[in-house]
Design an enzyme around this catalytic site. Structure first.
Site, mmCIF file in Angstrom:
data_model
loop_
_atom_site.group_PDB
_atom_site.id
_atom_site.type_symbol
_atom_site.label_atom_id
_atom_site.label_comp_id
_atom_site.label_asym_id
_atom_site.label_seq_id
_atom_site.Cartn_x
_atom_site.Cartn_y
_atom_site.Cartn_z
ATOM 1 N N CYS A 13 0.867 -1.183 0.000
ATOM 2 C CA CYS A 13 0.000 0.000 0.000
ATOM 3 C C CYS A 13 0.899 1.226 0.000
ATOM 4 C CB CYS A 13 -0.975 -0.022 1.179
ATOM 5 S SG CYS A 13 -0.209 0.015 2.817
ATOM 6 N N ASN A 16 2.230 1.555 4.400
ATOM 7 C CA ASN A 16 2.533 0.283 5.086
ATOM 8 C C ASN A 16 2.241 0.351 6.589
ATOM 9 O OD1 ASN A 16 5.368 -1.906 5.761
ATOM 10 N ND2 ASN A 16 3.344 -2.504 5.109
ATOM 11 N N CYS A 18 -1.441 0.793 7.390
ATOM 12 C CA CYS A 18 -2.874 0.459 7.507
ATOM 13 C C CYS A 18 -3.234 -0.769 6.677
ATOM 14 C CB CYS A 18 -3.752 1.652 7.092
ATOM 15 S SG CYS A 18 -3.571 3.105 8.139
ATOM 16 N N ARG A 19 -3.419 -0.581 5.361
ATOM 17 C CA ARG A 19 -4.006 -1.637 4.534
ATOM 18 C C ARG A 19 -3.105 -2.863 4.361
ATOM 19 N NH1 ARG A 19 -5.074 2.210 -0.386
ATOM 20 N NH2 ARG A 19 -3.186 3.091 0.557
ATOM 21 N N SER A 20 -1.845 -2.652 3.923
ATOM 22 C CA SER A 20 -1.032 -3.840 3.597
ATOM 23 C C SER A 20 -0.603 -4.642 4.828
ATOM 24 C CB SER A 20 0.165 -3.483 2.707
ATOM 25 O OG SER A 20 1.077 -2.625 3.351
ATOM 26 N N ASP A 131 -8.062 3.905 0.924
ATOM 27 C CA ASP A 131 -7.123 4.374 1.946
ATOM 28 C C ASP A 131 -7.919 4.863 3.161
ATOM 29 O OD1 ASP A 131 -5.232 5.662 3.447
ATOM 30 O OD2 ASP A 131 -4.341 6.745 1.762
HETATM 31 P P1 4NP Z 1 -1.806 2.870 4.099
HETATM 32 O O1 4NP Z 1 -2.441 4.222 4.676
HETATM 33 O O2 4NP Z 1 -1.249 3.174 2.729
HETATM 34 O O3 4NP Z 1 -2.971 1.933 4.031
HETATM 35 O O4 4NP Z 1 -0.744 2.433 5.085
HETATM 36 C C1 4NP Z 1 -1.734 5.438 4.701
HETATM 37 C C2 4NP Z 1 -0.802 5.667 5.677
HETATM 38 C C3 4NP Z 1 -0.125 6.865 5.731
HETATM 39 C C4 4NP Z 1 -0.378 7.838 4.783
HETATM 40 C C5 4NP Z 1 -1.307 7.592 3.790
HETATM 41 C C6 4NP Z 1 -1.979 6.391 3.748
HETATM 42 N N1 4NP Z 1 0.298 9.070 4.822
HETATM 43 O O5 4NP Z 1 -0.019 9.945 4.016
HETATM 44 O O6 4NP Z 1 1.184 9.257 5.681
#
Ligand code: 4NP
Length: 159
Positions: A13, A16, A18-20, A131
């Site tokens: 993702c 790294n 939340c989703r992945s 997201d």
């Molecule tokens: P992820 O979520 O891609 O599912 O881990 C996010 C985590 C952090 C950010 C964006 C999405 N960020 O902008 O810091």
């Protein structure tokens, strides 16, 4: 003697956190439940390295824990050598997919990239895993619902 094929899967993702890492933990839980843990190597990474070394987002961890899933992963950025280490790199959304495509060193590496949506069976309205970072609690529940659906398909394909 039958040799068991091992499939190495990297979920990817953006951050790294939340989703992945939730996908990693979800698939690990399902393969352990199904007795297939020795058939897979599972990891996760982000296309953006700004959260490297951090634990997963506490909101994601709490939502996962409520479903009996622990998330001990520490964030890291995806790297070119991951195309050697993994058989499937599964992107959560189109931005992640395109970032992986740019990182892939050659055509064989590009062919290892998948979109998580390819594994969704019961959520035809979703073409990506949204997201949840700027969302409320429901965003994290939705991520877990979609991950459950896709991980069930992945496990079926491992059999
Ligand atoms: P992820 O979520 O891609 O599912 O881990 C996010 C985590 C952090 C950010 C964006 C999405 N960020 O902008 O810091």
């Amino acid at each position: 003697m039958e040799t068991k094929k091992i499939t190495r899967i990297l979920f990817v993702c953006l951050g790294n956190i939340c989703r992945s890492p939730a996908a990693e933990a979800m698939l690990r839980m399902v393969v352990e439940r199904e007795g297939l843990a020795d058939r897979v190597v599972i990891d996760s990474a982000g296309t953006y390295g700004g959260h490297a070394g951090e634990r997963s987002d506490v909101r994601m961890r709490r939502a996962a824990a409520a479903r009996g899933i622990e998330m001990p992963h520490l964030a890291r950025q995806v790297r070119e050598t991951d195309f050697d280490k993994f058989d499937m790199l599964i992107a959560m959304d189109d931005n992640n997919y395109e970032a992986l495509f740019r990182l892939a060193p050659d055509r064989a590496a590009q062919q290892k990239i998948y979109r998580f949506r390819e594994f969704l069976r019961h959520n035809p309205d979703w073409s990506y895993i949204p997201d949840p970072y700027y969302e409320g609690h429901e965003g994290f529940e939705l991520v877990l619902d979609l991950l459950e659906d896709g991980c069930a398909t992945i496990v079926e394909q491992l059999r």
